[in-house]
Scaffold this motif. Structure first.
Motif, PDB file in Angstrom:
ATOM      1  N   VAL A 146      78.737  25.807  53.498  1.00  0.00           N
ATOM      2  CA  VAL A 146      78.734  25.905  52.042  1.00  0.00           C
ATOM      3  C   VAL A 146      79.826  26.863  51.587  1.00  0.00           C
ATOM      4  O   VAL A 146      80.523  26.617  50.615  1.00  0.00           O
ATOM      5  N   GLY A 147      79.972  27.976  52.281  1.00  0.00           N
ATOM      6  CA  GLY A 147      80.945  28.995  51.917  1.00  0.00           C
ATOM      7  C   GLY A 147      80.258  30.334  51.769  1.00  0.00           C
ATOM      8  O   GLY A 147      79.241  30.602  52.403  1.00  0.00           O
ATOM      9  N   GLY A 148      80.803  31.170  50.885  1.00  0.00           N
ATOM     10  CA  GLY A 148      80.257  32.495  50.650  1.00  0.00           C
ATOM     11  C   GLY A 148      79.275  32.505  49.495  1.00  0.00           C
ATOM     12  O   GLY A 148      78.800  31.459  49.041  1.00  0.00           O
ATOM     13  N   PHE A 149      78.998  33.703  48.992  1.00  0.00           N
ATOM     14  CA  PHE A 149      78.025  33.830  47.904  1.00  0.00           C
ATOM     15  C   PHE A 149      78.446  33.069  46.659  1.00  0.00           C
ATOM     16  O   PHE A 149      77.631  32.373  46.053  1.00  0.00           O
ATOM     17  N   ASP A 150      79.690  33.199  46.246  1.00  0.00           N
ATOM     18  CA  ASP A 150      80.142  32.502  45.038  1.00  0.00           C
ATOM     19  C   ASP A 150      79.972  30.995  45.174  1.00  0.00           C
ATOM     20  O   ASP A 150      79.569  30.320  44.226  1.00  0.00           O
ATOM     21  N   ASP A 151      80.267  30.461  46.351  1.00  0.00           N
ATOM     22  CA  ASP A 151      80.104  29.031  46.595  1.00  0.00           C
ATOM     23  C   ASP A 151      78.632  28.628  46.543  1.00  0.00           C
ATOM     24  O   ASP A 151      78.274  27.595  45.968  1.00  0.00           O
ATOM     25  N   LEU A 152      77.779  29.451  47.157  1.00  0.00           N
ATOM     26  CA  LEU A 152      76.345  29.185  47.138  1.00  0.00           C
ATOM     27  C   LEU A 152      75.804  29.211  45.717  1.00  0.00           C
ATOM     28  O   LEU A 152      75.050  28.320  45.309  1.00  0.00           O
ATOM     29  N   ALA A 153      76.201  30.216  44.947  1.00  0.00           N
ATOM     30  CA  ALA A 153      75.736  30.331  43.559  1.00  0.00           C
ATOM     31  C   ALA A 153      76.213  29.151  42.718  1.00  0.00           C
ATOM     32  O   ALA A 153      75.453  28.609  41.905  1.00  0.00           O
TER      33      ALA A 153
END
Length: 97
Positions: free
Chosen positions: A63-70
């Motif tokens: 998915v990626g990092g936090f920004d991607d998850l959010a």
């Protein structure tokens, strides 16, 4: 059952935010703490092709990092991935990168 893996480090505020997002949503996840584990950190880099934390995988799809998850969560993609066992996630995750 959908499997969520979250690579973290103890000092990382974005890691804490990612965990809170998943917990707020009632989603179980496997946390892989890299704080003192260079072997697992190398594993994360090999899988994600990124060095920053957190790195999130849903059913082995990066998915990626936090920004991607959010962003995925805001767009409803996280719900759709969970409902479908991760299947529609790969297209959405690729679009974020």
């Amino acid at each position: 059952m959908t499997r969520i893996e979250l690579y973290t480090k103890a000092w990382c505020p974005y890691c804490h935010a990612a965990k809170k997002l998943l917990e707020r949503r009632g989603l179980a996840y496997d946390e892989i703490d890299l704080t003192d584990d260079p072997v697992r950190e190398r594993e994360m880099i090999d899988r994600a092709r990124r060095k920053s934390v957190p790195q999130v995988f849903v059913d082995d799809v990066h998915v990626g990092g936090f920004d991607d998850l959010a962003a995925l969560d805001r767009e409803g993609g996280l719900d759709r991935a969970i409902e479908a066992g991760g299947a529609p996630l790969s297209e959405q995750a690729r679009a974020l990168h």
